[in-house]
Write an enzyme that holds these catalytic residues in place. Structure first.
Site, PDB file in Angstrom:
ATOM      1  N   LYS A   1     -32.354 -37.558  -7.394  1.00  0.00           N
ATOM      2  CA  LYS A   1     -33.506 -37.341  -6.525  1.00  0.00           C
ATOM      3  C   LYS A   1     -34.712 -37.882  -7.276  1.00  0.00           C
ATOM      4  O   LYS A   1     -35.071 -37.371  -8.338  1.00  0.00           O
ATOM      5  CB  LYS A   1     -33.681 -35.859  -6.229  1.00  0.00           C
TER       6      LYS A   1
ATOM      7  N   GLU B   1     -37.812 -44.656  -2.262  1.00  0.00           N
ATOM      8  CA  GLU B   1     -38.882 -44.026  -3.020  1.00  0.00           C
ATOM      9  C   GLU B   1     -39.641 -45.093  -3.802  1.00  0.00           C
ATOM     10  O   GLU B   1     -39.013 -45.950  -4.434  1.00  0.00           O
ATOM     11  CB  GLU B   1     -38.241 -43.012  -3.992  1.00  0.00           C
TER      12      GLU B   1
ATOM     13  N   LYS C   1     -24.912 -36.368  -0.530  1.00  0.00           N
ATOM     14  CA  LYS C   1     -24.823 -36.656   0.903  1.00  0.00           C
ATOM     15  C   LYS C   1     -23.351 -36.751   1.293  1.00  0.00           C
ATOM     16  O   LYS C   1     -22.564 -37.340   0.542  1.00  0.00           O
ATOM     17  CB  LYS C   1     -25.491 -38.008   1.207  1.00  0.00           C
TER      18      LYS C   1
ATOM     19  N   CYS D   1     -69.378 -36.539 -32.013  1.00  0.00           N
ATOM     20  CA  CYS D   1     -67.993 -36.988 -32.094  1.00  0.00           C
ATOM     21  C   CYS D   1     -67.210 -36.118 -33.082  1.00  0.00           C
ATOM     22  O   CYS D   1     -67.638 -35.938 -34.218  1.00  0.00           O
ATOM     23  CB  CYS D   1     -67.946 -38.439 -32.538  1.00  0.00           C
TER      24      CYS D   1
ATOM     25  N   ALA E   1     -42.566 -26.663  -8.520  1.00  0.00           N
ATOM     26  CA  ALA E   1     -41.829 -25.399  -8.582  1.00  0.00           C
ATOM     27  C   ALA E   1     -42.584 -24.304  -7.822  1.00  0.00           C
ATOM     28  O   ALA E   1     -41.985 -23.514  -7.084  1.00  0.00           O
ATOM     29  CB  ALA E   1     -41.615 -24.995 -10.034  1.00  0.00           C
TER      30      ALA E   1
ATOM     31  N   LEU F   1     -35.326 -32.806   2.745  1.00  0.00           N
ATOM     32  CA  LEU F   1     -34.027 -32.277   2.333  1.00  0.00           C
ATOM     33  C   LEU F   1     -34.166 -30.815   1.975  1.00  0.00           C
ATOM     34  O   LEU F   1     -35.214 -30.385   1.506  1.00  0.00           O
ATOM     35  CB  LEU F   1     -33.515 -33.022   1.101  1.00  0.00           C
TER      36      LEU F   1
ATOM     37  N   CYS G   1     -66.335 -38.482 -36.295  1.00  0.00           N
ATOM     38  CA  CYS G   1     -67.327 -39.078 -37.201  1.00  0.00           C
ATOM     39  C   CYS G   1     -68.691 -38.404 -37.116  1.00  0.00           C
ATOM     40  O   CYS G   1     -69.629 -38.805 -37.802  1.00  0.00           O
ATOM     41  CB  CYS G   1     -67.476 -40.572 -36.907  1.00  0.00           C
TER      42      CYS G   1
END
Ligand code: IVH
Length: 670
Positions: free
Chosen positions: A118, A177, A293, A411, A32, A83, A414
């Site tokens: 697409k 694709e 198309k 961790c 975007a 496109l 734990c």
């Protein structure tokens, strides 16, 4: 004021993103953001045509090829265009009206559009001569592409030879694709959670990265698909419409982008896009809009193209799934293999219909690179993956106390010690409860011990109630039936069912047993290779490094992980405890035990209903052997699509030949 510096700045940003996207497989910008920059530049240049430079990104497609790249380059026979990316219905209306005007259509004249999704993958162009695949190229700069033939050839649904009786075009470029289905991507992520190849961020990035790998054997293990959507150069065949092209491509053995729909007018195009957008998450793979198309190819030719895009095809994008929110804190989560990864806990925000609370940050190196901090305003994106990603940080909103995030010292589950390994940080405590839940869920999974009724919720409950404190405890649950019945939501029926399921799972095929152990770097397909090669757990656990390396698909990393796994006294104790609980992996080659015993199968060509590995596993589970080459020992040849020379040989030897339907029918009859 001159707009020149602004145009130059936009071009620079777009070029950087192009270079990253096409040459390195990822870009710092979201689609975007990229589209927005592109639109700004295009509008600026439209208002000030004197600012257009011949090398402006608006004038060409893609990025320059990497200098000294690892792949040879070849010219496309017809340029590989892009496109027009449209974001609003009005833009689509203007596009459709322009096409109608250029074609001099009256108000009553129909213009049919062929619509399809697409696809959000990586485009490729395949050159076939007389029906045989000779080369596969990346898009590259639109004029020349990189020779990815060896990698592309590993894609199962990509025909190496066009199907059907022919005659075939002398030369044809089939474009499409390369994608990874959501399911395939999820399986890969699970399998290689902590592989040295790094984390897989999303399906598209993974496809891009995979196609650039130098070792086609690694590519082959990645679940790629090719979906065809166009033809570039073609000689010796004409297509009247895009619909006819799709039908011919299907008949030749390609998968085409689906669903396809013809649209009689603008409204039908808009409706198709809205419908598909609403169903976006149900689709097997990512799509980011629809492509419309002009259906008739003579009209396509009449409309022609601008330097960058055709005037007969448009892309109408879905709304981007972006939101801005604030990071409350950077936390850490522990995966099944002990990998401790960062996660951004967010102020809850709505994003395309779901409330998002967490965003994945993948690993500490990526976190440091992006410098995401507690308190930051960030942009997040949901790309169809369930967990959204942080795609952008706005450091300008930081307060004076802002500090870079760092991995925890111990961790988070734990409190045990952590070890750094490459981009990852691991908790090495096998009893770590966070790992335990993950490990048990994995062990119970369909591709491992296949214990129905032991999902994450149930396992978490069992671990919390201390009924399960180690993986092997699962197989002693029968002794804890009374305690089980006391837990919330565990009635008599569900408890009996679970215990029955557990009993039924005690004799898994070796490969599923190995997969279930969750040995680092050993996923489903490696487990299968190991099981086939060694046959029994004893032989595998005694194997030396050199013996392990002799297995197809086992490299240094896998061999080291196996040696380390079997050398650990703790793991040996686990294996012994499993055996004591009656868990007994079944030898991989159970010849003489099933309805297909005595038969030797060879698979050639691709099948649509299952992978070749699955087919092999199925016949082996039924007692047959699977061989890779044709010989007199072979009894059955399963010929899928595009079966090649093996099929010819088999025919010469007069072996039994099954097509996919016959093979599936055989399996179902047993
Ligand atoms: S047709 C002349 N159809 O989108 C252009 N492209 O921005 C022919 N794409 O490079 C392209 N799905 O990688 C077409 N169904 C589809 C598509 C599709 C994805 C990609 C393709 C192309 C890019 C254009």
């Amino acid at each position: 004021m001159s707009q020149e510096p602004r145009a130059e700045d936009l071009r620079r940003q777009i070029r950087t993103a192009d270079e990253q996207y096409y040459n390195r497989g990822h870009s710092d910008l979201t689609d975007a953001q990229y589209d927005a920059l592109f639109v700004q530049l295009r509008e600026l240049e439209a208002a000030h045509p004197e600012l257009i430079t011949p090398d402006s990104p608006t004038q060409r497609v893609g990025a320059p090829l990497p200098k000294g790249g690892s792949f040879a380059t070849f010219p496309h026979l017809a340029p590989m265009g892009s496109l027009d990316s449209l974001m609003a219905a009005d833009e689509v209306r203007a596009f459709v009206e322009r096409a109608r005007k250029l074609l001099e259509l009256g108000a009553e004249d129909a213009l049919t559009w062929s619509c399809e999704p697409k696809l959000d993958g990586v485009s490729a162009s395949l050159l076939y001569e007389h029906g045989a695949l000779v080369r596969g190229l990346s898009r590259g700069d639109g004029e020349r592409g990189e020779d990815l033939t060896r990698n592309l050839k590993t894609i199962r649904n990509l025909p190496l030879q066009l199907a059907g009786p022919g005659p075939f075009p002398t030369r044809i470029e089939v474009r499409g694709e390369v994608i990874m289905t959501r399911q395939g991507f999820a399986a890969l992520q699970q399998r290689e959670e902590t592989s040295s190849e790094g984390t897989f961020r999303n399906a598209r990035n993974t496809v891009a990265g995979t196609l650039k790998l130098l070792d086609p054997r690694v590519v082959k293990r990645r679940p790629l698909d090719f979906l065809a959507f166009a033809v570039g150069f073609v000689e010796g065949r004409e297509f009247a419409t895009h619909g006819e092209l799709r039908e011919q491509l299907t008949a030749w053995g390609f998968t085409v982008a689906a669903p396809g729909r013809t649209a009689a007018d603008l409204d039908a195009i808009l409706a198709f896009r809205d419908e598909l957008e609403a169903r976006r998450d149900e689709m097997p793979y990512e799509m980011d809009g629809v492509v419309a198309k002009v259906d008739r190819t003579d009209l396509q030719a009449k409309l022609g193209r601008t330097s960058r895009t055709p005037r007969w095809a448009l892309a109408y994008k879905f709304a981007p799934r972006l939101a801005t929110t604030r990071v409350e804190r950077i936390g850490a989560q522990v995966g099944r293999t002990g990998a401790v990864t960062p996660v951004a806990h967010l102020e809850p925000t709505e994003l395309a219909g779901v409330t998002v609370r967490n965003a994945s940050l993948h690993n500490w190196a990526l976190l440091a690179e992006r410098d995401v901090r507690a308190g930051d305003v960030v942009e997040i994106q949901r790309a169809g993956d369930v967990i959204p990603e942080v795609v952008r940080v706005f450091p300008e909103h930081r307060g004076p106390d802002s500090r870079p995030a760092a991995p925890p010292a111990t961790c988070p589950a734990c409190d045990g010690p952590l070890q750094a390994e490459g981009k990852f940080v691991y908790c090495s405590n096998l009893d770590c409860p966070a790992q335990l839940v993950g490990r048990v869920v994995h062990l119970a999974g369909r591709r491992a011990f296949d214990i129905e009724g032991l999902g994450p919720k149930q396992v978490e409950q069992l671990v919390q109630a201390k009924l399960v404190t180690s993986v092997e405890d699962v197989f002693d649950l029968r002794q804890k039936e009374a305690q089980l019945l006391e837990l919330e939501r565990w009635g008599k029926t569900s408890t009996t069912n679970l215990l029955k399921q557990i009993d039924n799972s005690r004799r898994p095929p070796l490969q599923r047993f190995l997969n279930g152990l969750g040995i680092r770097h050993v996923g489903e397909s490696t487990a299968r290779d190991l099981a086939q090669h060694f046959g029994t757990l004893d032989k595998l656990s005694a194997a030396t490094n050199a013996e392990l390396l002799a297995v197809d698909g086992v490299g240094d990393e896998v061999a080291a992980a196996l040696i380390e796994f079997f050398a650990s006294p703790k793991n040996q104790a686990t294996l012994a405890a499993l055996a004591a609980s009656g868990v007994e992996p079944q030898a991989a080659e159970r010849i003489g035990e099933g309805p297909l015993s005595g038969r030797v199968f060879v698979f050639t060509g691709g099948m649509s209903s299952m992978s070749r590995d699955d087919a092999k596993a199925k016949v082996e589970a039924l007692g047959a052997k699977a061989a890779s080459g044709i010989s007199k020992k072979v009894t059955d040849v399963v010929a899928g699509e595009d079966a090649g020379s093996k099929l010819e040989k088999a025919e010469k030897l007069g072996l039994r030949i099954l097509d996919e339907a016959a093979f599936v029918a055989l399996l179902e009859s047993l």
